[in-house]
Design an enzyme around this catalytic site. Structure first.
Site, PDB file in Angstrom:
ATOM      1  N   ASP A 147      29.185  39.056  91.416  1.00 13.72           N
ATOM      2  CA  ASP A 147      29.805  39.709  90.259  1.00 13.72           C
ATOM      3  C   ASP A 147      30.058  38.682  89.153  1.00 13.72           C
ATOM      4  O   ASP A 147      30.227  37.499  89.430  1.00 13.72           O
ATOM      5  CB  ASP A 147      31.123  40.366  90.705  1.00 13.72           C
ATOM      6  CG  ASP A 147      31.627  41.383  89.700  1.00 13.72           C
ATOM      7  OD1 ASP A 147      30.858  41.761  88.780  1.00 13.72           O
ATOM      8  OD2 ASP A 147      32.789  41.796  89.812  1.00 13.72           O
ATOM      9  N   ARG A 198      30.089  38.864  82.252  1.00 15.97           N
ATOM     10  CA  ARG A 198      31.100  37.997  81.629  1.00 15.97           C
ATOM     11  C   ARG A 198      30.534  36.607  81.339  1.00 15.97           C
ATOM     12  O   ARG A 198      30.835  35.996  80.322  1.00 15.97           O
ATOM     13  CB  ARG A 198      32.337  37.884  82.536  1.00 15.97           C
ATOM     14  CG  ARG A 198      33.294  39.048  82.336  1.00 15.97           C
ATOM     15  CD  ARG A 198      34.251  39.178  83.467  1.00 15.97           C
ATOM     16  NE  ARG A 198      33.598  39.873  84.587  1.00 15.97           N
ATOM     17  CZ  ARG A 198      34.146  39.991  85.790  1.00 15.97           C
ATOM     18  NH1 ARG A 198      35.323  39.447  86.039  1.00 15.97           N
ATOM     19  NH2 ARG A 198      33.518  40.653  86.737  1.00 15.97           N
ATOM     20  N   TRP A 199      29.690  36.136  82.254  1.00 12.63           N
ATOM     21  CA  TRP A 199      29.050  34.822  82.054  1.00 12.63           C
ATOM     22  C   TRP A 199      28.247  34.852  80.746  1.00 12.63           C
ATOM     23  O   TRP A 199      28.308  33.937  79.947  1.00 12.63           O
ATOM     24  CB  TRP A 199      28.143  34.527  83.244  1.00 12.63           C
ATOM     25  CG  TRP A 199      27.478  33.188  83.239  1.00 12.63           C
ATOM     26  CD1 TRP A 199      27.930  32.036  83.822  1.00 12.63           C
ATOM     27  CD2 TRP A 199      26.227  32.854  82.608  1.00 12.63           C
ATOM     28  NE1 TRP A 199      27.048  31.006  83.603  1.00 12.63           N
ATOM     29  CE2 TRP A 199      26.001  31.474  82.862  1.00 12.63           C
ATOM     30  CE3 TRP A 199      25.292  33.558  81.859  1.00 12.63           C
ATOM     31  CZ2 TRP A 199      24.861  30.811  82.397  1.00 12.63           C
ATOM     32  CZ3 TRP A 199      24.167  32.895  81.391  1.00 12.63           C
ATOM     33  CH2 TRP A 199      23.963  31.536  81.661  1.00 12.63           C
ATOM     34  N   HIS A 247      22.241  38.205  84.261  1.00 13.31           N
ATOM     35  CA  HIS A 247      21.493  38.565  85.476  1.00 13.31           C
ATOM     36  C   HIS A 247      20.377  37.544  85.727  1.00 13.31           C
ATOM     37  O   HIS A 247      20.141  37.120  86.844  1.00 13.31           O
ATOM     38  CB  HIS A 247      20.895  39.965  85.355  1.00 13.31           C
ATOM     39  CG  HIS A 247      21.929  41.049  85.186  1.00 13.31           C
ATOM     40  ND1 HIS A 247      23.089  41.072  85.903  1.00 13.31           N
ATOM     41  CD2 HIS A 247      21.962  42.142  84.378  1.00 13.31           C
ATOM     42  CE1 HIS A 247      23.803  42.134  85.551  1.00 13.31           C
ATOM     43  NE2 HIS A 247      23.143  42.789  84.628  1.00 13.31           N
ATOM     44  N   LEU A 264      16.727  32.956 109.242  1.00 16.95           N
ATOM     45  CA  LEU A 264      17.755  33.754 108.564  1.00 16.95           C
ATOM     46  C   LEU A 264      17.265  35.164 108.283  1.00 16.95           C
ATOM     47  O   LEU A 264      16.125  35.359 107.853  1.00 16.95           O
ATOM     48  CB  LEU A 264      18.095  33.083 107.221  1.00 16.95           C
ATOM     49  CG  LEU A 264      19.030  33.866 106.297  1.00 16.95           C
ATOM     50  CD1 LEU A 264      20.473  33.779 106.798  1.00 16.95           C
ATOM     51  CD2 LEU A 264      18.943  33.330 104.862  1.00 16.95           C
TER      52      LEU A 264
HETATM   53  C1  FPP Z   1      27.270  42.062  88.706  1.00 15.29           C
HETATM   54  O1  FPP Z   1      27.529  41.526  87.446  1.00 15.29           O
HETATM   55  C2  FPP Z   1      25.892  41.818  89.097  1.00 15.29           C
HETATM   56  C3  FPP Z   1      24.936  42.783  89.211  1.00 15.29           C
HETATM   57  C4  FPP Z   1      25.209  44.204  88.929  1.00 15.29           C
HETATM   58  C5  FPP Z   1      23.556  42.472  89.558  1.00 15.29           C
HETATM   59  C6  FPP Z   1      23.288  41.277  90.422  1.00 15.29           C
HETATM   60  C7  FPP Z   1      21.864  40.946  90.301  1.00 15.29           C
HETATM   61  C8  FPP Z   1      21.300  39.709  90.219  1.00 15.29           C
HETATM   62  C9  FPP Z   1      22.044  38.458  90.358  1.00 15.29           C
HETATM   63  C10 FPP Z   1      19.851  39.552  89.967  1.00 15.29           C
HETATM   64  C11 FPP Z   1      18.888  40.231  90.887  1.00 15.29           C
HETATM   65  C12 FPP Z   1      19.120  39.996  92.325  1.00 15.29           C
HETATM   66  C13 FPP Z   1      18.269  39.522  93.262  1.00 15.29           C
HETATM   67  C14 FPP Z   1      18.708  39.548  94.670  1.00 15.29           C
HETATM   68  C15 FPP Z   1      16.947  38.973  92.972  1.00 15.29           C
HETATM   69  P1  FPP Z   1      28.105  42.464  86.281  1.00 15.29           P
HETATM   70  O2  FPP Z   1      26.975  42.780  85.371  1.00 15.29           O
HETATM   71  O3  FPP Z   1      28.807  43.647  86.838  1.00 15.29           O
HETATM   72  O4  FPP Z   1      29.107  41.455  85.617  1.00 15.29           O
HETATM   73  P2  FPP Z   1      30.470  41.774  84.816  1.00 15.29           P
HETATM   74  O5  FPP Z   1      31.421  42.404  85.803  1.00 15.29           O
HETATM   75  O6  FPP Z   1      30.913  40.431  84.358  1.00 15.29           O
HETATM   76  O7  FPP Z   1      30.106  42.698  83.692  1.00 15.29           O
END
Ligand code: FPP
Length: 266
Positions: A35, A39-40, A52, A146
């Site tokens: 998560d 924000r990043w 992402h 794994l």
């Molecule tokens: C949450 O951040 C993250 C996600 C909804 C997606 C996670 C996906 C990846 C890291 C890339 C694809 C994954 C793989 C396994 C190749 P958010 O957007 O909800 O962040 P926020 O809460 O700060 O808005």
């Protein structure tokens, strides 16, 4: 028993954390709610999708670390059922990133004998992505290292509902419906439950993730945003886990039972 000393220079921060890690008390299964990508990106005045994209490096490093630490199972929450409600462009980018990740990393998965699996309702995915995912699952099915699960189009309640449907389909008698019968029909059938659940970005929620399987998991929440999650953060989570006393609803070893009844609950 694993020797971790080769995983980082002894004088580095990671080396010092590794020296404190007990190889005999490692979790078998670590699950992570990734998560904080949005924000990043926002803190850098970048579009959300840049977060992402940056998160892929953390995915790559975490999978590699889990394999090198000798964990049995790593599960990453990449895309929830609720995430379908995000803007189309963001959903498309996430799917593209997944596809790109698989294409680039398949060779590494093979090299490290990683067995790849997908948890979720895959019928909702674009056929091309679904094909790619299923291809990677089949290509790595014979590996004994794994087990790396990606949860995509995943919902914990939906998973339990799917298991219930399978029970009906299998024609089980009422007396045969027990916890083992349900567990055997979850997407994670045959895998150990997570011992440790990590959530990045400081949110104290489980967000419909592995609801059945995390019944006794230890939870580690780090304020670190997912794109900043590095090996040292993973090690800090593992050390936090090793500092916990797991009770599975029982009482501490040697603890007196007051009045003859154990009141401890969790
Ligand atoms: C949450 O951040 C993250 C996600 C909804 C997606 C996670 C996906 C990846 C890291 C890339 C694809 C994954 C793989 C396994 C190749 P958010 O957007 O909800 O962040 P926020 O809460 O700060 O808005």
């Amino acid at each position: 028993m694993k020797d971790f000393s080769a995983l980082a220079a002894p004088e580095s921060e990671e080396g010092r954390l590794l020296a404190r890690l007990d190889p005999s008390r490692m979790p078998r299964h670590v699950a992570i709610i990734m998560d904080g990508n949005g924000r990043w990106a926002r803190s850098r005045r970048l579009p959300r999708v840049a977060g992402h994209r940056a998160g892929i490096r953390s995915v790559r490093e975490t999978v590699e670390s889990a394999a090198r630490l000798g964990l049995e199972v790593l599960t990453l929450y990449a895309f929830s059922q609720e995430n379908w409600k995000r803007p189309r462009s963001e959903v498309d980018t996430l799917m593209d990133l997944l596809q790109e990740y698989l294409r680039k990393e398949l060779a590494t998965l093979h090299e490290n004998r990683i067995r790849f699996s997908v948890l979720g309702r895959l019928a909702a995915l674009r056929p091309a992505i679904r094909g790619e995912l299923e291809g990677a699952v089949a290509a790595t099915a014979g590996h004994d290292g794994l087990r790396f699960n990606i949860a995509i189009s995943y919902g914990g309640r939906a998973e339990i509902a799917d298991a219930c449907r399978a029970i009906v389909r299998d024609g089980l008698a009422e007396e045969a419906v027990d916890e083992a019968a349900i567990a055997a029909r979850l997407y994670t059938a045959g895998q150990p439950d997570p011992d440790l659940l990590i959530r990045t970005s400081g949110e104290m929620r489980v967000s419909n993730f592995l609801l059945w399987q995390i019944a006794y998991a230890e939870i580690h929440v780090t304020p670190t945003l997912w794109p900043d999650f590095r090996f040292r953060h993973f090690l800090e989570a593992l050390l936090d886990y090793q500092g916990r006393e797991r009770r599975y609803g029982g009482i501490e070893d040697g603890e007196e039972i007051a009045g003859g009844a154990a009141a401890a609950r969790g």
